[in-house]
Design a protein around this motif. Structure first.
Motif, mmCIF file in Angstrom:
data_model
loop_
_atom_site.group_PDB
_atom_site.id
_atom_site.type_symbol
_atom_site.label_atom_id
_atom_site.label_comp_id
_atom_site.label_asym_id
_atom_site.label_seq_id
_atom_site.Cartn_x
_atom_site.Cartn_y
_atom_site.Cartn_z
ATOM 1 N N LEU A 1 36.170 30.600 76.289
ATOM 2 C CA LEU A 1 35.548 30.013 75.106
ATOM 3 C C LEU A 1 34.097 29.600 75.348
ATOM 4 C CD1 LEU A 1 38.557 27.880 73.823
ATOM 5 C CD2 LEU A 1 37.747 30.071 72.935
ATOM 6 N N PHE A 2 33.759 29.291 76.590
ATOM 7 C CA PHE A 2 32.380 28.907 76.893
ATOM 8 C C PHE A 2 31.544 30.095 77.377
ATOM 9 C CE2 PHE A 2 34.046 24.671 76.533
ATOM 10 C CZ PHE A 2 32.963 23.936 76.078
ATOM 11 N N ASP A 3 32.100 31.292 77.283
ATOM 12 C CA ASP A 3 31.405 32.510 77.676
ATOM 13 C C ASP A 3 31.335 33.448 76.474
ATOM 14 O OD1 ASP A 3 30.619 35.000 78.718
ATOM 15 O OD2 ASP A 3 32.659 35.440 79.382
ATOM 16 N N LEU A 4 30.245 33.361 75.707
ATOM 17 C CA LEU A 4 30.124 34.210 74.528
ATOM 18 C C LEU A 4 29.721 35.639 74.860
ATOM 19 C CD1 LEU A 4 28.531 32.062 71.689
ATOM 20 C CD2 LEU A 4 30.922 32.531 72.178
ATOM 21 N N SER A 5 29.293 35.910 76.104
ATOM 22 C CA SER A 5 28.834 37.262 76.419
ATOM 23 C C SER A 5 29.954 38.285 76.285
ATOM 24 C CB SER A 5 28.240 37.303 77.829
ATOM 25 O OG SER A 5 29.222 37.028 78.807
ATOM 26 N N HIS A 6 31.213 37.839 76.382
ATOM 27 C CA HIS A 6 32.315 38.803 76.267
ATOM 28 C C HIS A 6 32.498 39.307 74.836
ATOM 29 C CE1 HIS A 6 34.673 35.333 74.776
ATOM 30 N NE2 HIS A 6 35.499 36.230 74.266
ATOM 31 N N LEU A 7 31.895 38.629 73.850
ATOM 32 C CA LEU A 7 32.042 39.081 72.464
ATOM 33 C C LEU A 7 31.552 40.505 72.276
ATOM 34 C CD1 LEU A 7 32.457 35.985 71.982
ATOM 35 C CD2 LEU A 7 31.188 36.275 69.852
ATOM 36 N N ALA A 8 30.531 40.887 73.023
ATOM 37 C CA ALA A 8 29.951 42.226 72.865
ATOM 38 C C ALA A 8 30.835 43.323 73.436
ATOM 39 C CB ALA A 8 28.587 42.266 73.545
ATOM 40 N N PHE A 9 31.914 42.923 74.109
ATOM 41 C CA PHE A 9 32.767 43.921 74.764
ATOM 42 C C PHE A 9 34.221 43.796 74.308
ATOM 43 C CE2 PHE A 9 29.075 43.026 77.326
ATOM 44 C CZ PHE A 9 28.562 44.303 77.512
ATOM 45 N N ILE A 10 34.855 42.676 74.580
ATOM 46 C CA ILE A 10 36.247 42.477 74.139
ATOM 47 C C ILE A 10 36.337 42.560 72.620
ATOM 48 C CG2 ILE A 10 38.128 40.789 73.982
ATOM 49 C CD1 ILE A 10 38.011 41.976 76.712
ATOM 50 N N HIS A 11 35.347 42.010 71.933
ATOM 51 C CA HIS A 11 35.400 41.924 70.463
ATOM 52 C C HIS A 11 34.401 42.861 69.781
ATOM 53 C CE1 HIS A 11 37.935 38.546 71.265
ATOM 54 N NE2 HIS A 11 36.949 37.778 71.703
ATOM 55 N N ARG A 12 34.067 43.959 70.421
ATOM 56 C CA ARG A 12 33.021 44.823 69.855
ATOM 57 C C ARG A 12 33.424 45.418 68.507
ATOM 58 N NH1 ARG A 12 35.065 47.326 74.370
ATOM 59 N NH2 ARG A 12 36.158 49.323 74.078
ATOM 60 N N SER A 13 34.744 45.513 68.238
ATOM 61 C CA SER A 13 35.166 46.035 66.930
ATOM 62 C C SER A 13 34.912 45.020 65.815
ATOM 63 C CB SER A 13 36.647 46.405 66.958
ATOM 64 O OG SER A 13 37.455 45.291 67.296
ATOM 65 N N PHE A 14 34.743 43.734 66.176
ATOM 66 C CA PHE A 14 34.499 42.689 65.183
ATOM 67 C C PHE A 14 33.068 42.182 65.209
ATOM 68 C CE2 PHE A 14 39.075 42.467 65.815
ATOM 69 C CZ PHE A 14 39.543 42.347 64.515
ATOM 70 N N VAL A 15 32.363 42.394 66.316
ATOM 71 C CA VAL A 15 31.011 41.855 66.483
ATOM 72 C C VAL A 15 30.057 43.022 66.718
ATOM 73 C CG1 VAL A 15 29.578 40.159 67.692
ATOM 74 C CG2 VAL A 15 32.052 39.820 67.541
ATOM 75 N N PRO A 16 29.673 43.729 65.657
ATOM 76 C CA PRO A 16 28.824 44.902 65.837
ATOM 77 C C PRO A 16 27.410 44.564 66.301
ATOM 78 C CG PRO A 16 29.106 44.415 63.501
ATOM 79 C CD PRO A 16 30.033 43.506 64.242
ATOM 80 N N GLU A 17 26.936 43.329 66.008
ATOM 81 C CA GLU A 17 25.592 42.910 66.412
ATOM 82 C C GLU A 17 25.721 41.740 67.393
ATOM 83 O OE1 GLU A 17 22.966 44.515 65.659
ATOM 84 O OE2 GLU A 17 23.861 45.873 64.181
ATOM 85 N N PRO A 18 25.719 42.014 68.714
ATOM 86 C CA PRO A 18 26.023 40.960 69.693
ATOM 87 C C PRO A 18 24.831 40.129 70.131
ATOM 88 C CG PRO A 18 25.777 43.053 70.811
ATOM 89 C CD PRO A 18 25.564 43.328 69.342
ATOM 90 N N ALA A 19 23.733 40.143 69.400
ATOM 91 C CA ALA A 19 22.525 39.465 69.874
ATOM 92 C C ALA A 19 22.765 37.983 70.144
ATOM 93 C CB ALA A 19 21.399 39.639 68.848
ATOM 94 N N LEU A 20 23.488 37.310 69.250
ATOM 95 C CA LEU A 20 23.745 35.877 69.444
ATOM 96 C C LEU A 20 24.568 35.651 70.702
ATOM 97 C CD1 LEU A 20 23.464 33.008 68.308
ATOM 98 C CD2 LEU A 20 25.595 33.380 67.063
ATOM 99 N N ALA A 21 25.569 36.495 70.924
ATOM 100 C CA ALA A 21 26.433 36.330 72.088
ATOM 101 C C ALA A 21 25.676 36.555 73.388
ATOM 102 C CB ALA A 21 27.610 37.301 71.991
ATOM 103 N N LEU A 22 24.664 37.407 73.368
ATOM 104 C CA LEU A 22 23.940 37.756 74.590
ATOM 105 C C LEU A 22 22.682 36.922 74.794
ATOM 106 C CD1 LEU A 22 24.309 41.633 74.459
ATOM 107 C CD2 LEU A 22 25.687 39.994 75.750
#
Length: 351
Positions: free
Chosen positions: A162-183
């Motif tokens: 939960l404190f690591d948003l960088s995984h949104l761009a990979f685990i959740h790539r089907s839901f997070v098409p624009e990962p700029a905030l996560a990265l």
């Protein structure tokens, strides 16, 4: 115990979530919390109670029993206990046995039921985590309960996640098409004793999701995403969005992804997913769509963490763990958990 360098897996003297309010009714709900068997139920006035969940006669799980007249009756030999845990009937004996269930402090602050499993003397002097600060149960906010997961992985892996948003761009790539905030690089702060890891995106093109949330949204928007440890059992992700290039633009509203977690055992976790927001409060269709999306996203996390737990449980030769710059927030969260555990002086008791 990985990923924490402590002998105990969790602190005892904390308020933990035992259930969402709607889960507990006029029937017995059995649940394992911090390796303790617990039963919960509501009496005829609607008040919730929590007792130890095993009959002391022959170790029968009391969740198999019956609740009638505010009393719990064991399904095996009929021993009956009141809301305090006192044994009030033993139909197979000529006298009452000298036994009782443990009664656990239970406080309801809808939509959550909080339980205290540590030293009872410290419960009253320890306030509940300030859930109203993130809109839970607060006026002018809508809360939607999504799902309860029994995750087959240790709770500390979930805190890491939960404190690591960088995984949104990979685990959740089907839901997070624009990962700029996560990265983006996080800003870490201590806010009134609570760990906060924040990221901001300013003057970004408005994406499809935010256009769905905010029909009046213009071409550019700004967003602040905060992951905040409200308590060991309550973590909030989310924050405000603005209709314009910076945080001085008109406020669109706040949306929070609420993560509620309580250890079941050393390698399993109760995980509740909720949402709250302070806009479009009467829009049931929006709530249903958001809840379905969050449930699907959380399931992706659960699948990943259960796979990691399998590795930790069965692999004898693990590589040396490395960390990278985006892991700063998760590493701070680990240190916060370690501080809680080491500050805890209660030895777990058999209950």
């Amino acid at each position: 115990m990985y990923p924490l360098n402590t002998e105990k897996p969790w602190p005892e003297n904390q308020w933990y979530v035992a259930a969402v309010s709607e889960e507990v009714g006029p029937t017995i709900l059995g649940r394992t919390l911090l390796n303790r068997s617990v039963i919960m139920f509501r009496d005829d006035k609607g008040a919730a109670h929590a007792l130890s969940g095993v009959c002391p006669h022959r170790m029968m799980p009391l969740e198999k029993g019956e609740l009638a007249g505010n009393r719990v009756t064991c399904a095996y030999h009929g021993l009956t206990f009141d809301t305090t845990g006192a044994c009030v009937a033993a139909p197979t004996s000529s006298k009452l046995p000298n036994c009782a269930l443990t009664g656990y402090p239970l406080k309801e602050n809808a939509p959550l039921l909080w339980i205290w499993l540590g030293d009872p003397a410290r419960a009253e002097s320890t306030p509940l985590p300030p859930q109203e600060a993130i809109g839970l149960g607060a006026k002018g906010w809508r809360t939607d309960y999504c799902h309860h997961f029994e995750m087959k992985a240790r709770y500390s892996l979930l805190v890491d996640n939960l404190f690591d948003l960088s995984h949104l761009a990979f685990i959740h790539r089907s839901f997070v098409p624009e990962p700029a905030l996560a990265l983006s690089e996080p800003v870490i702060e201590d806010r009134d004793g609570r760990l906060v890891v924040a990221r901001e995106l300013l003057n970004e093109p408005a994406d499809i999701l935010n256009r769905m949330l905010h029909p009046a949204l213009g071409e550019r928007m700004s967003t602040r995403m905060e992951t905040e440890m409200i308590g060991i059992s309550l973590i909030k992700a989310g924050g405000p969005s603005w209709n314009g290039p910076n945080t001085k633009a008109p406020l669109l509203g706040y949306q929070h992804f609420i993560h509620v977690l309580t250890p079941r055992s050393e390698t399993s976790t109760h995980y509740w997913a909720l949402l709250d927001r302070d806009f479009r409060l009467e829009d049931d269709e929006l709530s249903a769509a958001l809840a379905a999306g969050m449930t699907a996203i959380v399931q992706q996390d659960v699948d990943a963490l259960e796979a990691i737990e399998q590795v930790l449980s069965y692999s004898q030769h693990l590589p040396r763990e490395i960390s990278m710059l985006p892991d700063q927030g998760a590493l701070r969260a680990r240190r916060r958990l370690i501080q809680m555990i080491r500050a805890d002086e209660t030895v777990p008791s058999a209950a």
